[in-house]
Design a protein around this motif. Structure first.
Motif, PDB file in Angstrom:
ATOM      1  N   HIS A 109       0.845  -1.187   0.000  1.00 54.76           N
ATOM      2  CA  HIS A 109       0.000   0.000   0.000  1.00 54.76           C
ATOM      3  C   HIS A 109       0.886   1.244   0.000  1.00 54.76           C
ATOM      4  O   HIS A 109       1.873   1.317   0.741  1.00 54.76           O
ATOM      5  CB  HIS A 109      -0.924   0.011   1.217  1.00 54.76           C
ATOM      6  N   TYR A 119      -1.542   1.206   7.543  1.00 50.71           N
ATOM      7  CA  TYR A 119      -1.698   0.720   6.167  1.00 50.71           C
ATOM      8  C   TYR A 119      -0.818  -0.513   5.904  1.00 50.71           C
ATOM      9  O   TYR A 119      -0.221  -0.659   4.837  1.00 50.71           O
ATOM     10  CB  TYR A 119      -1.370   1.821   5.162  1.00 50.71           C
ATOM     11  N   PHE A 254      -9.749  -1.608   3.478  1.00 48.17           N
ATOM     12  CA  PHE A 254      -8.972  -1.806   2.255  1.00 48.17           C
ATOM     13  C   PHE A 254      -9.719  -2.600   1.199  1.00 48.17           C
ATOM     14  O   PHE A 254      -9.125  -2.994   0.190  1.00 48.17           O
ATOM     15  CB  PHE A 254      -7.651  -2.504   2.604  1.00 48.17           C
ATOM     16  N   ASP A 256     -11.981  -1.701  -1.028  1.00 51.34           N
ATOM     17  CA  ASP A 256     -11.962  -1.034  -2.337  1.00 51.34           C
ATOM     18  C   ASP A 256     -10.578  -1.084  -2.954  1.00 51.34           C
ATOM     19  O   ASP A 256     -10.424  -1.288  -4.168  1.00 51.34           O
ATOM     20  CB  ASP A 256     -12.439   0.417  -2.208  1.00 51.34           C
ATOM     21  N   TRP A 257      -9.547  -0.909  -2.132  1.00 47.35           N
ATOM     22  CA  TRP A 257      -8.161  -0.956  -2.626  1.00 47.35           C
ATOM     23  C   TRP A 257      -7.829  -2.342  -3.165  1.00 47.35           C
ATOM     24  O   TRP A 257      -7.216  -2.472  -4.234  1.00 47.35           O
ATOM     25  CB  TRP A 257      -7.201  -0.579  -1.499  1.00 47.35           C
ATOM     26  N   GLN A 260      -9.644  -2.813  -6.468  1.00 42.96           N
ATOM     27  CA  GLN A 260      -9.035  -1.982  -7.509  1.00 42.96           C
ATOM     28  C   GLN A 260      -7.728  -2.582  -8.000  1.00 42.96           C
ATOM     29  O   GLN A 260      -7.484  -2.691  -9.205  1.00 42.96           O
ATOM     30  CB  GLN A 260      -8.786  -0.572  -6.975  1.00 42.96           C
ATOM     31  N   GLN A 261      -6.887  -2.984  -7.068  1.00 47.65           N
ATOM     32  CA  GLN A 261      -5.575  -3.509  -7.438  1.00 47.65           C
ATOM     33  C   GLN A 261      -5.669  -4.853  -8.146  1.00 47.65           C
ATOM     34  O   GLN A 261      -4.918  -5.130  -9.082  1.00 47.65           O
ATOM     35  CB  GLN A 261      -4.683  -3.645  -6.193  1.00 47.65           C
TER      36      GLN A 261
END
Length: 277
Positions: A109, A119, A254, A256-257, A260-261
């Motif tokens: 991250h 994070y 996290f 959404d992260w 997305q990734q």
């Protein structure tokens, strides 16, 4: 992030010295198709109990960190496991049928802070998918709106040391821990627990994750009888100490992260992965 020229990772998925056929079996995330009738203070896990559990190992030194399988191509772990990855060679080993994979990328991250452990999350992408079977299944990633309420009983698993300053476990360990409220935990840790962190354990001590469990899963059984990844083993003061519960990366922050990734496509790097599953 500097990514090492060549990395291999040993993936151990909950079972040793057994012979099972490797075939495509997928009944949805967070399920345990094979159920039979140290984490500090834990017990030996039965074969197939935690089919998303992964062990990251140094080739010469053995187990280093844990990780979780969240999709056929993706592992989730802790960013701090890869701070010094440029000096490591990892080997991935499962249990069943050996195969070689390429790792396309290791993603830390962008806001990871090694001094505060905020994070503390990393994604590992495989260039070819693993095959789901009775012993290999992904854990469910919770929605960002999901709530893991205080007092909920969950499980932490891993091959970490069995006591503070002790030896690594030879068998996968499991332990029951309770979710602790953010405010309560922050009082015990002098406001070091950020909104991206989740605490779980026993305030009286005795049960906890420890060195070597980092990056591994904290999972909770939710309605629908599926297991969700509530946390990633991150940090704590000592192991299983009174008023010092384990601190985990709060996965819902996290979601959404992760989505997305994992949807992005990039060219593979020259990283190799040996998988035995």
């Amino acid at each position: 992030m500097r990514i090492p020229f060549e990395i291999t990772i040993l993936l151990i998925l909950c079972l040793r010295n057994k012979s099972y056929k490797c075939h495509a079996v997928h009944v949805g995330c967070g399920t345990r198709p094979r159920k039979r009738a140290k984490i500090v203070g834990g017990t030996d896990a039965q074969a197939g109990s935690w089919p998303w559990q992964v062990s990251l190992q140094m080739e010469r030194y053995g187990h280093v960190c844990g990780a979780s399988l969240v999709a056929s191509r993706w592992l989730v772990s802790a960013a701090h496991c890869f701070q010094d990855s440029d000096v490591f060679v990892y080997v991935l080993a499962g249990i069943l049928m050996p195969a070689t994979r390429q790792i396309r990328r290791i993603i830390l991250h962008s806001q990871y802070d090694q001094f505060t452990s905020d994070y503390d999350i990393a994604l590992l992408e495989l260039s070819a998918p693993v095959f789901f079977n009775e012993l290999v299944q992904p854990v469910c990633v919770p929605a960002s709106s999901h709530a893991f309420t205080s007092g909920t009983s969950c499980f932490v698993t891993g091959w970490g040391v069995l006591s503070e300053e002790g030896e690594l476990a030879t068998l996968l360990q499991e332990a029951t821990v309770n979710i602790i409220s953010h405010n309560t935990c922050n009082k015990m840790y002098d406001d070091a627990v950020t909104p991206r962190m989740l605490c779980a354990g026993n305030i009286q001590g005795g049960v906890d994750a420890c060195q070597g469990d980092s990056g591994g899963p904290l999972v909770c059984l939710e309605r629908g009888r599926r297991w969700f990844l509530a946390g990633i083993v991150s940090w704590g003061e000592g192991c299983a100490r009174q008023n010092r519960p384990g601190v985990y990366t709060r996965v819902i922050k996290f979601t959404d992260w992760i989505h997305q990734q994992t949807k992005e496509q990039r060219q593979p790097l020259r990283l190799s992965l040996l998988v035995v599953i």
